[in-house]
Design an enzyme around this catalytic site. Structure first.
Site, short mmCIF file in Angstrom:
data_model
loop_
_atom_site.label_atom_id
_atom_site.label_comp_id
_atom_site.label_asym_id
_atom_site.label_seq_id
_atom_site.Cartn_x
_atom_site.Cartn_y
_atom_site.Cartn_z
N HIS A 196 2.64 7.85 -8.36
CA HIS A 196 3.17 7.15 -7.19
C HIS A 196 4.66 6.94 -7.36
CE1 HIS A 196 3.07 4.48 -3.70
NE2 HIS A 196 4.01 3.82 -4.34
N ASP A 219 -3.74 -4.94 2.40
CA ASP A 219 -2.38 -4.44 2.20
C ASP A 219 -1.82 -3.82 3.47
OD1 ASP A 219 -0.02 -3.68 0.61
OD2 ASP A 219 -0.69 -1.68 1.17
N SER A 230 1.04 -4.64 -3.72
CA SER A 230 0.77 -3.70 -2.63
C SER A 230 0.45 -2.31 -3.19
CB SER A 230 2.01 -3.65 -1.72
OG SER A 230 1.98 -2.54 -0.87
N LYS A 263 -3.76 -0.51 -3.96
CA LYS A 263 -4.23 0.77 -3.41
C LYS A 263 -4.59 1.74 -4.52
CE LYS A 263 -0.51 0.71 -0.94
NZ LYS A 263 0.63 0.67 -0.03
N1 URA Z 1 5.17 0.98 -1.08
C1 URA Z 1 4.04 0.27 -0.92
O1 URA Z 1 2.94 0.82 -0.84
N2 URA Z 1 4.16 -1.06 -0.82
C2 URA Z 1 5.33 -1.70 -0.91
O2 URA Z 1 5.35 -2.91 -0.84
C3 URA Z 1 6.50 -0.95 -1.08
C4 URA Z 1 6.39 0.41 -1.18
#
Ligand code: URA
Length: 454
Positions: A110, A189, A211, A215
């Site tokens: 990510h 989220d 956040s 995920k």
């Molecule tokens: N990407 C995300 O998924 N959440 C955030 O808060 C910032 C970037």
């Protein structure tokens, strides 16, 4: 795939304590710590509240987010907030994936987002070419950073919306999947992020960490490599803030049983020689063919090594698979599996304009934020969720810091379908470039590595 829905623990936990939204907001406003029960309650009632129980309204959650933004959260609160977001929806489970009778290891990557950041495109098939499964649930771009799905959607026929069964089948057969996260993966989220976007509460380390990690943990990957950006094109500009974000996310991942490492990478300058959807696909294909800009290749290889290490393949050499075509074969299989035609010509903009250098010298600076905003204004990004983007729009960068330029040389080519956007894009670029007498100090692209271990 395990489709078990794991909603409900948050509701069970709160029945013994009387909680109301105003006291939760006031606790954080006054610098206090939220209890686990308060966190579970407020996330649950915001996400699912209606029909009987108390509901946390948008304006109440806005106030709480601002209080968190200003007051912060400690490690226990961040961990519980993340847990409550995971529990707001469905968890995926890739532990049953097999190929040739062998269990497949899953590793995801990510990035916190940057300009020209197309690394997922060459990286996912490259790592998959070593027999590792790469489940890459990605998002669409908002603001000046592009989204991986927007980039891939510029390939004729390619589709992002595939279900869990199709995803599992593709992981077993092809190894890499890049697709949209389902609406039931950490739904808290989804709502919180949209609210943060309009309440000035995005750039908060506890809120960003929870956040992203909610995920990724809900997605069920076995290992995770994070590319945490700092610099002008990142949403956290200072390297020490990015380090704190990386440490927070690594701790959350490891506590949830996900092997997690992070690289801190420089996003003061855009990555590669272009920003924009179809332009970035073309550049990624160059990398997969064994060429491409040196910085894109360097970061792709650095992240690939981390992912392969996490999968236990410590002797694998990812550079070899870029050179010998194995990564390209894997890319073609990945694109075809999702309906895309890897041989189809990519869309090209009907209108282009060139921006020329006003003076001669050495480029000392190329501001990632300015380039990102200009590409966005040309139509490559969206201002509000659900807006469509132009696959063709973007910017080609003809020079990078350290390059010598002469007055009148092209600095940028602007691409768009809608030429009335050129003026706003040019305006964003007026202070993007520094030209001086001597080359800037070289800065490492990968500034540091964050891990729980030694
Ligand atoms: N990407 C995300 O998924 N959440 C955030 O808060 C910032 C970037």
């Amino acid at each position: 795939m395990n489709d078990d829905v794991s909603i409900g623990r948050a509701r069970d936990a709160v029945e013994t304590e009387v909680i109301d939204t105003i006291s939760v907001i006031a606790t954080k406003r006054d610098g206090g710590e939220l209890t686990d029960a308060q966190i579970d309650w407020v996330i649950d009632r915001y996400t699912h509240g209606s029909g009987g129980g108390a509901h946390v309204a948008e304006e109440q959650m806005s106030a709480l987010l601002m209080a968190i933004f200003l007051r912060g959260m400690n490690g226990r609160e961040i961990s519980r907030w993340t847990h409550a977001m995971i529990e707001s929806g469905r968890r995926m489970d890739f532990s049953g994936l097999r190929r040739d009778g062998r269990r497949l290891v899953t590793v995801d990557k990510h990035s916190t987002g940057g300009v020209g950041d197309k690394i997922t495109l060459p990286l996912a098939p490259l790592v998959a070419s070593f027999g590792v499964a790469v489940p890459q649930l990605s998002g669409r771009g908002l603001g000046h950073t592009g989204g991986t799905l927007d980039k891939l959607e510029s390939i004729p026929g390619w589709r992002a919306d595939i279900g869990p069964a199709e995803m599992a089948e593709q992981l077993e057969r092809v190894g890499a999947v890049v697709c949209a996260a389902g609406g039931d993966l950490a739904p808290a989220d989804r709502r919180l992020y949209a609210l943060r976007d309009v309440t000035g509460t995005v750039a908060s380390i506890p809120l960003v960490a929870s956040s992203i990690m909610s995920k990724k943990i809900a997605e069920g990957t076995g290992a995770l490599v994070l590319d945490v950006k700092f610099g002008s094109g990142a949403f956290l500009k200072a390297q020490d803030q990015s380090r704190e974000l990386a440490e927070t996310m690594v701790a959350l991942g490891e506590a949830a049983g996900v092997t997690t490492t992070a690289l801190l990478t420089d996003m003061n300058t855009p990555l590669g020689r272009c920003a924009g959807n179809a332009l970035e696909v073309a550049e990624s294909v160059e990398v997969l063919a064994g060429g491409g800009p040196a910085d894109v290749v360097e970061l792709t290889l650095a992240l690939a090594r981390e992912m392969l290490d996490a999968a236990g393949l410590t002797d694998a050499d990812p550079a070899e698979h870029l050179a010998n075509g194995a990564a390209m074969d894997s890319w073609r299989a990945m694109i075809s599996a999702q309906g895309g035609d890897p041989d189809a010509p990519l869309p090209r903009a009907r209108h282009t304009e060139t921006v020329l250098a006003a003076e001669s010298g050495i480029m000392t600076r190329l501001d990632a934020m300015a380039v990102g905003v200009a590409a966005w204004r040309l139509g490559a990004g969206r201002a509000v969720a659900d807006e469509s983007v132009q696959a063709e729009a973007g910017i080609t960068l003809h020079a990078k810091p350290g390059d010598r330029v002469r007055a009148g040389d092209p600095l940028f080519t602007l691409h768009t379908q809608t030429p009335d956007r050129f003026g706003a894009a040019r305006a964003a670029l007026t202070t993007a470039v520094g030209i001086g007498d001597s080359a800037p100090q070289p800065r490492p692209l990968v500034a540091d590595r964050v891990t729980v271990g030694p």
